[in-house]
Design a protein around this motif. Sequence first.
Motif, PDB file in Angstrom:
ATOM      1  N   ILE A  45     -13.991  68.529 -16.445  1.00  0.00           N
ATOM      2  CA  ILE A  45     -14.749  67.585 -15.650  1.00  0.00           C
ATOM      3  C   ILE A  45     -15.989  67.757 -15.290  1.00  0.00           C
ATOM      4  N   LYS A 145     -13.925  65.209  -3.775  1.00  0.00           N
ATOM      5  CA  LYS A 145     -14.579  63.956  -3.627  1.00  0.00           C
ATOM      6  C   LYS A 145     -14.359  63.611  -1.941  1.00  0.00           C
ATOM      7  N   ASP A 168     -22.220  62.507  -8.064  1.00  0.00           N
ATOM      8  CA  ASP A 168     -21.396  62.167  -9.142  1.00  0.00           C
ATOM      9  C   ASP A 168     -20.065  61.557  -8.792  1.00  0.00           C
ATOM     10  N   ASN A 169     -19.430  60.684  -9.838  1.00  0.00           N
ATOM     11  CA  ASN A 169     -18.269  60.295  -9.507  1.00  0.00           C
ATOM     12  C   ASN A 169     -17.974  59.270  -8.387  1.00  0.00           C
TER      13      ASN A 169
HETATM   14 MG    MG Z   1     -18.198  65.295 -11.356  1.00  0.00          MG
END
Ligand code: MG
Length: 226
Positions: A45, A145, A168-169
């Motif tokens: 990831i 997250k 990110d993400n």
């Molecule tokens: Mg990431």
Amino acid sequence: MSHTSRVTRELWTAVDDYIDGLFVPPDAALDAALADARAAGLPPINVAPNQGKLLMLLAKAVGARRILEIGTLAGYSTIWLARALPADGVVITLEADPRHAEVARANLARAGCGNVEVRLGDAAETLPTLEDEAPFDLVFIDADKEGYPTYFDWSMRLSRPGTLIVADNVIRAGGVVDPDTDDARVLGVRRFNELVAADPRVSATAVQTVGSKGHDGFTLAVVRET
Ligand code: MG
Ligand code: SAH
Ligand code: DHB
């Protein structure tokens, strides 16, 4: 992701291969970092190679000397960020998992990144210890997250006017526009995006990305000068 056909994913990956062929030549230290991460059973990831180079270019563009990364994994993105630094620069990177930190330290040593410090622990606990080492010129948020709202709060506390915050993400294969989602990770990044968007202390946007890592995206925020 579930709405994306196999052919589409193959196309995104082929285009990433095309981009990497042009702009991201093979690199012994980065390639070995990914190989050792995989051999150690770490999840794949990390940011994609062209995204890692984007991080390096962003750090160079803002003239970063002090970089904070939240979420190290095997140190792949960390190596890219460290390569943007001048001789007296530093990356402090936060990682909760001791196995990940160990793999990262070995990868960073092999890559010649003597200017990186891996700080082990839950970022919610290590971030408050960094006040004496702030301000950072660039913050890269890439850990759990669910923690993004907290990480935004600490990024602001550890910033100065002009600091670039990259996360990110933040799109999660479009999960952020699913009103029925109960995925805590999606809820975390959606809340993060809302907090950033509503915060008068920053000027921000988000860009969605497709590629070898699927459909996701970055939020970028610059701390205002006034
Ligand atoms: Mg990431
Ligand atoms: N930035 C890396 C990928 C990071 S993956 C790269 O692109 O190469 C996310 C990492 O965050 C994982 O290693 C995970 O162990 C770590 N992590 C998860 N929760 C965390 C927390 N609360 N504090 C610190 N690190 C955390
Ligand atoms: C996940 C985390 C990441 O940082 C990433 O880039 C992709 C996936 C995850 O926890 O699933």
